[in-house]
Design a protein around this motif. Structure first.
Motif, PDB file in Angstrom:
ATOM      1  N   LYS A  62       0.864  -1.193   0.000  1.00 23.83           N
ATOM      2  CA  LYS A  62       0.000   0.000   0.000  1.00 23.83           C
ATOM      3  C   LYS A  62       0.896   1.237   0.000  1.00 23.83           C
ATOM      4  CE  LYS A  62      -4.061  -2.149   2.096  1.00 23.83           C
ATOM      5  NZ  LYS A  62      -5.123  -2.061   3.121  1.00 23.83           N
ATOM      6  N   GLU A 242      -9.301  -5.961  10.176  1.00 25.43           N
ATOM      7  CA  GLU A 242      -8.531  -6.091   8.936  1.00 25.43           C
ATOM      8  C   GLU A 242      -9.222  -7.007   7.924  1.00 25.43           C
ATOM      9  OE1 GLU A 242      -5.940  -4.591   7.908  1.00 25.43           O
ATOM     10  OE2 GLU A 242      -4.679  -3.938   9.566  1.00 25.43           O
ATOM     11  N   SER A 243     -10.544  -7.107   7.988  1.00 25.31           N
ATOM     12  CA  SER A 243     -11.235  -7.955   7.027  1.00 25.31           C
ATOM     13  C   SER A 243     -11.286  -7.264   5.662  1.00 25.31           C
ATOM     14  CB  SER A 243     -12.663  -8.240   7.504  1.00 25.31           C
ATOM     15  OG  SER A 243     -13.463  -7.058   7.403  1.00 25.31           O
ATOM     16  N   TYR A 244     -11.648  -8.029   4.638  1.00 27.04           N
ATOM     17  CA  TYR A 244     -11.770  -7.443   3.301  1.00 27.04           C
ATOM     18  C   TYR A 244     -12.792  -6.319   3.288  1.00 27.04           C
ATOM     19  CZ  TYR A 244     -13.626  -6.739  -1.358  1.00 27.04           C
ATOM     20  OH  TYR A 244     -14.089  -6.143  -2.503  1.00 27.04           O
ATOM     21  N   ASP A 245     -13.923  -6.524   3.932  1.00 26.43           N
ATOM     22  CA  ASP A 245     -14.991  -5.525   3.880  1.00 26.43           C
ATOM     23  C   ASP A 245     -14.589  -4.238   4.592  1.00 26.43           C
ATOM     24  OD1 ASP A 245     -17.549  -5.275   2.701  1.00 26.43           O
ATOM     25  OD2 ASP A 245     -18.456  -5.183   4.694  1.00 26.43           O
ATOM     26  N   GLU A 246     -13.652  -4.361   5.544  1.00 31.56           N
ATOM     27  CA  GLU A 246     -13.147  -3.158   6.216  1.00 31.56           C
ATOM     28  C   GLU A 246     -12.048  -2.494   5.386  1.00 31.56           C
ATOM     29  OE1 GLU A 246     -13.773  -4.613  10.823  1.00 31.56           O
ATOM     30  OE2 GLU A 246     -12.279  -5.550   9.540  1.00 31.56           O
ATOM     31  N   ASN A 247     -11.135  -3.279   4.879  1.00 31.46           N
ATOM     32  CA  ASN A 247     -10.013  -2.712   4.124  1.00 31.46           C
ATOM     33  C   ASN A 247     -10.452  -2.054   2.820  1.00 31.46           C
ATOM     34  OD1 ASN A 247      -7.887  -3.307   5.858  1.00 31.46           O
ATOM     35  ND2 ASN A 247      -7.674  -5.387   5.084  1.00 31.46           N
ATOM     36  N   ARG A 248     -11.524  -2.574   2.218  1.00 31.55           N
ATOM     37  CA  ARG A 248     -11.901  -2.079   0.894  1.00 31.55           C
ATOM     38  C   ARG A 248     -12.313  -0.610   0.917  1.00 31.55           C
ATOM     39  NH1 ARG A 248     -17.364  -1.772  -0.429  1.00 31.55           N
ATOM     40  NH2 ARG A 248     -18.817  -2.475   1.208  1.00 31.55           N
ATOM     41  N   SER A 251      -9.279   1.337   0.257  1.00 26.61           N
ATOM     42  CA  SER A 251      -8.781   1.203  -1.111  1.00 26.61           C
ATOM     43  C   SER A 251      -9.692   1.892  -2.116  1.00 26.61           C
ATOM     44  CB  SER A 251      -8.659  -0.290  -1.475  1.00 26.61           C
ATOM     45  OG  SER A 251      -7.759  -0.946  -0.615  1.00 26.61           O
TER      46      SER A 251
END
Length: 347
Positions: A62, A242-248, A251
């Motif tokens: 990142k 740090e799940s995908y739904d949180e990180n997205r 991004s």
């Protein structure tokens, strides 16, 4: 012209993006970064905030070009290719250590290594950097900005971007300069002066990444019988989501405006504010000598031989003596409001 206050990761990323857009043939404004210290200086370990040896809290992938989104129409491929020249991987390739980094499990770089990467990007992007302290921000000549510097110079800009941590947040009674009371910046400048030959009783106020890094350093460097209280209003040290739904959302914030404000605040509390990174949590899971203590620092009274912390939890109050206190509850993100002139502040 776009003026950016701060020559850290955000400012350098903006300068690099402007250079990439220009390389793709798109019109871009002149970008000027204004900083009081060295480029990416807060990451070097010489200005506080870190000793430079702490691991980066987020994956280095990142980097300044992330997420390399195709947001520029027909020119997207050219923009992404230009930004890729400033990537973390390209930095490692230039120094001949890319395969070593991959084979070692893509380890998090230290803050000092990240500082070197950022400085290399600034050089490669030919970032225009003005050394100085911003003392005023005002709207002048219609909608243009006037950025005033301490030396008396002024920069006229069409837009201003504010970056940087701001001053450390304090608690009532906290002295500005006392050997036994430190904060998230001054701790790293003075930690070597604290006694390590005997056990110390230390209080770290805060439960975010600033506090986590201080606790990790105390556990590693201080006498094994030292006692470290981590004072947190919630009484529990939570780890960052740090799940995908949180990180997205970080991004691609396209869906962010659809969330209610209450849910946005809840999201930030879970993923950024007052939480430890997974790396910090993993380190502290193996450590001893510290405990989470429920409460908030109502007041601090610094004396010659100790520091008295008044701890409030609900209606209860307790005064506890410590050898040293580190107020690590973060930094003032709205620090720039004090720079705004009357017209700018009104808007």
């Amino acid at each position: 012209m776009l003026a950016v206050v701060g020559a850290g990761p955000k400012g350098i990323a903006i300068a690099a993006k402007a250079r990439a857009l220009a390389a793709a043939g798109l019109p871009v404004p002149r970008v000027v970064l204004v900083d009081r210290g060295e480029v990416a200086g807060n990451w070097s370990g010489r200005q506080g905030y870190t000793n430079g040896l702490l691991p980066l809290g987020t994956p280095p992938e990142k980097d300044v070009g992330y997420p390399y989104a195709a947001s520029w129409g027909d020119a997207s491929a050219d923009v992404v290719a230009a930004m890729a020249e400033y990537s973390w991987q390209r930095h490692l390739i230039r120094h001949g250590v890319y395969s070593d980094w991959v084979d070692r499990g893509r380890m998090r770089p230290t803050h000092r290594q990240w500082c070197a990467y950022l400085r290399e990007v600034a050089d490669a992007a030919e970032a225009e950097i003005v050394s100085g302290v911003v003392t005023g921000l005002e709207v002048a000549d219609g909608d243009r900005w006037e950025v005033t510097l301490e030396a008396g110079d002024a920069i006229a800009a069409d837009g201003v971007v504010i970056t940087g941590a701001g001053p450390a947040i304090t608690v009532p009674g906290q002295p500005r300069d006392h050997a036994r009371v430190l904060d998230g910046r001054t701790y790293w400048l003075a930690a070597h002066e604290l006694q390590r030959e005997r056990a110390l009783n230390v209080c770290v106020v805060g439960s975010g990444e600033t506090a986590a890094s201080v606790v990790i350093d105390l556990v590693k460097r201080f006498h094994k019988h030292s006692a470290i209280d981590v004072l947190t209003t919630r009484g529990v040290l939570y780890s960052r989501g740090e799940s995908y739904d949180e990180n997205r959302f970080y991004s691609d914030p396209g869906d962010w405006p659809r969330l209610a404000e209450a849910h946005r605040r809840e999201f930030l509390d879970r993923t950024d504010r007052g939480v430890f990174s997974l790396q910090a949590e993993a380190t502290l899971n193996r450590a001893r000598g510290f405990r989470a203590l429920a409460g908030r620092a109502v007041a601090v009274e610094a004396r010659e031989q100790d520091v008295i912390v008044t701890i409030g939890y609900g209606e209860e109050r307790e005064r506890v003596a410590y050898d040293a206190v580190v107020v690590a509850i973060g930094f003032d993100g709205r620090w720039f409001e004090a720079l705004l002139g009357d017209t700018a502040s009104g808007r």
